[in-house]
Design a protein around this motif. Sequence first.
Motif, PDB file in Angstrom:
ATOM      1  N   ARG A  26       0.826  -1.217   0.000  1.00 15.23           N
ATOM      2  CA  ARG A  26       0.000   0.000   0.000  1.00 15.23           C
ATOM      3  C   ARG A  26       0.864   1.273   0.000  1.00 15.23           C
ATOM      4  O   ARG A  26       0.327   2.381   0.089  1.00 15.23           O
ATOM      5  CB  ARG A  26      -0.942   0.007   1.204  1.00 15.23           C
ATOM      6  N   PHE A  27       2.152   1.133  -0.102  1.00 13.85           N
ATOM      7  CA  PHE A  27       3.035   2.289  -0.120  1.00 13.85           C
ATOM      8  C   PHE A  27       2.979   2.999  -1.474  1.00 13.85           C
ATOM      9  O   PHE A  27       2.655   2.387  -2.501  1.00 13.85           O
ATOM     10  CB  PHE A  27       4.473   1.862   0.183  1.00 13.85           C
ATOM     11  N   GLU A  28       3.333   4.270  -1.446  1.00 13.67           N
ATOM     12  CA  GLU A  28       3.273   5.071  -2.679  1.00 13.67           C
ATOM     13  C   GLU A  28       4.191   4.513  -3.766  1.00 13.67           C
ATOM     14  O   GLU A  28       3.901   4.623  -4.961  1.00 13.67           O
ATOM     15  CB  GLU A  28       3.646   6.520  -2.362  1.00 13.67           C
ATOM     16  N   ILE A  29       5.310   3.920  -3.372  1.00 17.33           N
ATOM     17  CA  ILE A  29       6.270   3.426  -4.361  1.00 17.33           C
ATOM     18  C   ILE A  29       5.836   2.103  -5.002  1.00 17.33           C
ATOM     19  O   ILE A  29       6.442   1.671  -5.984  1.00 17.33           O
ATOM     20  CB  ILE A  29       7.660   3.238  -3.730  1.00 17.33           C
TER      21      ILE A  29
ATOM     22  N   ALA B 210       0.832   5.945   8.306  1.00 17.07           N
ATOM     23  CA  ALA B 210      -0.172   6.999   8.164  1.00 17.07           C
ATOM     24  C   ALA B 210      -0.693   7.061   6.729  1.00 17.07           C
ATOM     25  O   ALA B 210       0.049   6.801   5.768  1.00 17.07           O
ATOM     26  CB  ALA B 210       0.436   8.348   8.556  1.00 17.07           C
ATOM     27  N   MET B 211      -1.956   7.417   6.600  1.00 16.15           N
ATOM     28  CA  MET B 211      -2.541   7.554   5.268  1.00 16.15           C
ATOM     29  C   MET B 211      -1.853   8.694   4.514  1.00 16.15           C
ATOM     30  O   MET B 211      -1.544   9.743   5.096  1.00 16.15           O
ATOM     31  CB  MET B 211      -4.051   7.812   5.372  1.00 16.15           C
TER      32      MET B 211
ATOM     33  N   LEU C 252      -1.324   4.419 -10.761  1.00 14.34           N
ATOM     34  CA  LEU C 252      -0.582   3.164 -10.687  1.00 14.34           C
ATOM     35  C   LEU C 252       0.288   3.075  -9.439  1.00 14.34           C
ATOM     36  O   LEU C 252       1.252   2.310  -9.387  1.00 14.34           O
ATOM     37  CB  LEU C 252       0.294   2.954 -11.939  1.00 14.34           C
ATOM     38  N   SER C 253      -0.041   3.873  -8.411  1.00  9.96           N
ATOM     39  CA  SER C 253       0.690   3.804  -7.147  1.00  9.96           C
ATOM     40  C   SER C 253      -0.113   3.008  -6.123  1.00  9.96           C
ATOM     41  O   SER C 253      -1.277   2.687  -6.336  1.00  9.96           O
ATOM     42  CB  SER C 253       0.947   5.221  -6.613  1.00  9.96           C
ATOM     43  N   CYS C 254       0.534   2.694  -5.016  1.00  9.52           N
ATOM     44  CA  CYS C 254      -0.116   2.001  -3.886  1.00  9.52           C
ATOM     45  C   CYS C 254      -0.699   0.649  -4.288  1.00  9.52           C
ATOM     46  O   CYS C 254      -1.690   0.183  -3.714  1.00  9.52           O
ATOM     47  CB  CYS C 254      -1.210   2.878  -3.278  1.00  9.52           C
ATOM     48  N   GLY C 255      -0.081   0.031  -5.299  1.00 11.85           N
ATOM     49  CA  GLY C 255      -0.544  -1.275  -5.747  1.00 11.85           C
ATOM     50  C   GLY C 255      -1.887  -1.242  -6.441  1.00 11.85           C
ATOM     51  O   GLY C 255      -2.549  -2.269  -6.575  1.00 11.85           O
TER      52      GLY C 255
ATOM     53  N   GLY D 144       1.543   5.406   3.710  1.00 11.60           N
ATOM     54  CA  GLY D 144       3.000   5.473   3.729  1.00 11.60           C
ATOM     55  C   GLY D 144       3.603   5.716   2.357  1.00 11.60           C
ATOM     56  O   GLY D 144       2.959   5.531   1.325  1.00 11.60           O
ATOM     57  N   GLU D 145       4.856   6.135   2.385  1.00 12.91           N
ATOM     58  CA  GLU D 145       5.573   6.424   1.141  1.00 12.91           C
ATOM     59  C   GLU D 145       6.549   5.313   0.760  1.00 12.91           C
ATOM     60  O   GLU D 145       6.632   4.922  -0.397  1.00 12.91           O
ATOM     61  CB  GLU D 145       6.330   7.749   1.283  1.00 12.91           C
ATOM     62  N   GLN D 146       7.314   4.833   1.741  1.00 15.17           N
ATOM     63  CA  GLN D 146       8.349   3.836   1.479  1.00 15.17           C
ATOM     64  C   GLN D 146       8.084   2.567   2.283  1.00 15.17           C
ATOM     65  O   GLN D 146       7.646   2.632   3.436  1.00 15.17           O
ATOM     66  CB  GLN D 146       9.730   4.398   1.868  1.00 15.17           C
ATOM     67  N   GLY D 147       8.318   1.434   1.655  1.00 17.45           N
ATOM     68  CA  GLY D 147       8.144   0.172   2.341  1.00 17.45           C
ATOM     69  C   GLY D 147       8.166  -0.989   1.368  1.00 17.45           C
ATOM     70  O   GLY D 147       8.408  -0.820   0.169  1.00 17.45           O
TER      71      GLY D 147
END
Length: 256
Positions: free
Chosen positions: A42-45, A69-70, A78-81, A145-148
Motif C-alpha cells: 500500500r506504499f506510494e512506491i 499513516a494515510m 498506478l501507485s499504492c498497488g 506510507g511512502e516507502q516500504g
Amino acid sequence: MAMLSLLIVVLICNISEAAYYCNVADPCAHANASTFFEPYARFEICQYDSKYGLCDRYITPDWYRVEDAMLTECPNLLSCGALYPVWLNGSLPTEAEGIVDAKVCKVGFADCCSRNYDVKIRNCGSFYAYCLGALDSCSERYCFGEQGSCEVPTTTPTMTTTASPTTYSEEDDDHRHINLEIRLGAIFGVLVLIFVTMCIIYRKDITCMKCCRRGNKLGSTEDFTRKGGFEKQDIQNSAHSRENARCWSPPPPYSH
C-alpha cells in the motif's frame, strides 16, 4: 418509477449502514482488534500489477489500525498497488481532536480528485484508527506510507491474532437500536412516498377515463341529434312532396 424508488431505498440503506459500522464506543480498541484487509503493497512506491487483483472494493467496512499513516499528498496513477490510488485530502488529526470526519480522493486520469469518499479518523496516540468503507470499483486502494515493502504474498496467509475478543457495551447496543430505527423509518417513509405517488397516478388515470367516456357520450348525442334532424327533414320533405302532388293537376290535353 420503480427503479427510482429502489435507488432511494438502496441509498438510504447505505447511509444508515455507514453510520452503523463507524458508530462504536471505543474506535481505538475496536481498530486494534480488527485485521486490516490486504495490508501489503500500500506504499506510494508500490506499482500496480494487474496479476494480483488488489482492490478495496471488497473491504469490510469497519475501524482498522494501520501502522503507516494515510498518504496526505496526491500520488501518481498506478501507485499504492492500484490503478487508482486513494489518498487523504487534508491532514491527520491530533489526539485532542478525537474522531474527525475526513475526505479521501481517488486519483483519476484528469485530476487528483475524480471521486471522493467519506472516512473517519481517530488519533489513538501510538497509531491512527481509520473507519473505512468499501470503494466503488477496481482497482482502487487506500494509500498508506511512502516507502516500504511492495511484496505481495502468492497465497493469502491465515491471519491469527492474540487480541482479546471485542466486547460491546450498552452504548453500542443503544447505537444499534437507534440505527435500526432510523433505517426502518427511512424505508417506511419511502414506501409511503411510493404509495402516495401511485395513488396520484391512479387518480389521474381515472379522471382521464371519465373525460373520455363523457366525450364519447357527447359525441353519440350529437350524432343522434344530427341523424334525428336529418330524418325529420326527410319526413318534412316527403310530406311536402305529397302535398304538391295532390295540389298539382296535369294540363288539359291538346285539341286541334
